[in-house]
Scaffold this active site. Structure first.
Site, short mmCIF file in Angstrom:
data_model
loop_
_atom_site.label_atom_id
_atom_site.label_comp_id
_atom_site.label_asym_id
_atom_site.label_seq_id
_atom_site.Cartn_x
_atom_site.Cartn_y
_atom_site.Cartn_z
N GLU A 66 0.80 -1.23 0.00
CA GLU A 66 0.00 0.00 0.00
C GLU A 66 0.83 1.28 0.00
O GLU A 66 0.29 2.35 0.25
CB GLU A 66 -0.95 0.04 1.21
N SER A 67 2.10 1.21 -0.28
CA SER A 67 2.92 2.40 -0.08
C SER A 67 4.18 2.37 -0.94
O SER A 67 4.51 1.37 -1.57
CB SER A 67 3.34 2.52 1.39
N CYS A 81 -1.05 4.62 1.93
CA CYS A 81 -2.44 4.53 1.50
C CYS A 81 -3.19 3.65 2.49
O CYS A 81 -2.60 3.01 3.35
CB CYS A 81 -2.50 3.94 0.09
N SER A 263 0.57 -1.56 -7.53
CA SER A 263 1.51 -0.53 -7.10
C SER A 263 2.74 -0.56 -7.99
O SER A 263 3.13 -1.61 -8.49
CB SER A 263 1.94 -0.74 -5.64
N HIS A 276 -0.28 4.02 -7.38
CA HIS A 276 -0.98 3.09 -6.50
C HIS A 276 -2.46 3.09 -6.89
O HIS A 276 -3.05 4.16 -7.09
CB HIS A 276 -0.81 3.48 -5.03
#
Length: 392
Positions: A66-67, A81, A263, A276
């Site tokens: 997520e990042s 995120c 991502s 993302h």
């Protein structure tokens, strides 16, 4: 988050420097010599795990769950995120910089995020902008918070601190200094540095998108572009979605998640770009950020180049709502008359790309209607903001 004004001022002072055997080992200095286990432990505080890494002569990038995390010798960029807890990592980052650079405090800090779709699902600190600002003020007493855009529509939150005075900047050399005591979904949050005031070529463009096209988002599900999770699936998404055409000469590192999500980190020269994607229809969201400009690629100082970038990115995702921000560094000392001339005459006389000229107004984006346009003039950089709705 910056810890020196430029890479040449950042020198590793710790005894546990990361010694790598890859082709970029001789280029690593400053924060790039911090052991990767130290960064991993810090990222655990944000609830992010390292999936893979990508490096070149200038940057180390970490693709996270997520990042994304980018490490320069003198500064860090951390994007998160979902329900991650970005701000909780700041005290640890400050501690790492003190231990490994001898930096007594941050040179400058920039934190930003779009308004959350579901703020009640965030961790307590991130449920309101007021709480985030109070937390940051405790760390950076001279910081300033801003809300950009319409309060009853999509908007953008920004928090800025620094750059510090020359005395503080020189703390890398060991001189005494007083520093603050140290005691993030539908949108992403970012901690990184504002543009160097002495380098007017520095520019960063961010594109935040919601209401993504469902048909195009099928590629972002396992079984869409690929049945393979991870890097192989990510590469298929890049190729079939058109993402690979945005910076065709860049080195990329991407990941396709189960059951869905995508991502990517990309590096080209001393610049990065990152994407993302959350494709689920009820909360679809995609972010794109880049500081890759010049050196054989589009010059982001040119509003036509920014227009073409926005159009290329929106063709990939087909969003209904789009937020675009452009940060452009201001020259350290430019006469106001030069800036006024550049603003009045635009690109016609070439001044818009020099001295202290504000970024020119966005050119119209094909297929979208501009609903909000804002120009901010800060001490050390310009910010231009625009909000678009798809013209169905």
């Amino acid at each position: 988050m910056w810890f020196a004004a430029d890479a040449g001022m950042a020198h590793h002072v710790g005894s546990d420097a990361h010694i790598s055997s890859d082709e970029w080992a001789e280029h690593r200095t400053g924060l790039r010599l911090v052991p990767r286990t130290v960064w991993s432990d810090m990222l655990d505080m944000v609830h992010c795990q390292v999936l893979s890494t990508l490096s070149n002569a200038h940057i180390d990038s970490y693709l996270l769950s997520e990042s994304s995390f980018f490490v320069y010798p003198h500064k860090l960029v951390l994007k998160t995120c979902g329900t991650t807890t970005l701000l909780y990592a700041i005290p640890r980052i400050l501690s790492i910089a003190r231990e490994h650079l001898g930096a007594m405090c941050a040179h400058q800090v920039f934190y930003s995020r779009k308004n959350f779709m579901y703020p009640d699902q965030q961790e307590e600190l991130h449920q309101s902008w007021a709480k985030e600002v109070a937390y940051l003020d405790a760390l950076f007493p001279d910081g300033a918070a801003y809300l950009i855009g319409k309060t009853n529509r999509d908007h953008w939150h920004v928090y800025l601190s620094g750059p510090e005075s020359e005395t503080v900047s020189n703390s890398l050399a060991g001189s005494p200094v007083l520093c603050p005591q140290m005691s993030r979904s539908s949108s992403q949050s970012t901690v990184h540095g504002v543009m160097q005031p002495s380098t007017s070529s520095d520019i960063t463009v961010e594109i935040l998108m919601t209401g993504l096209d469902a048909e195009r988002m099928r590629l972002m599900y396992l079984g869409g572009a690929s049945t393979e999770e991870g890097a192989a699936g990510g590469a298929a998404v890049e190729r079939l979605s058109g993402i690979s055409d945005i910076y065709p000469n860049a080195a990329t590192d991407s990941y396709l998640f189960t059951p869905c999500g995508f991502s990517l980190n990309g590096l080209q020269g001393d610049g990065y770009f990152t994407i993302h994607v959350t494709p689920e229809p009820h909360c679809s969201y995609a972010s794109f950020e880049t500081n890759v400009s010049g050196s054989g690629v589009r010059d982001l100082h040119d509003p036509q180049a920014t227009k073409h970038l926005v159009e290329q990115v929106t063709r990939v995702f087909g969003p209904k709502f789009v937020t675009v921000t452009v940060f452009k560094a201001r020259a350290a000392e430019a006469p106001q008359s030069v800036a006024d001339n550049a603003w009045e005459n635009g690109v016609k006389d070439g001044l818009a790309k020099t001295a202290d000229a504000a970024p020119l107004s966005f050119a119209p984006v094909n297929g979208y209607k501009a609903m909000d346009r804002v120009l901010y003039e800060f001490d050390h950089y310009w910010l231009r903001y625009a909000y678009y709705i798809r013209a169905d």
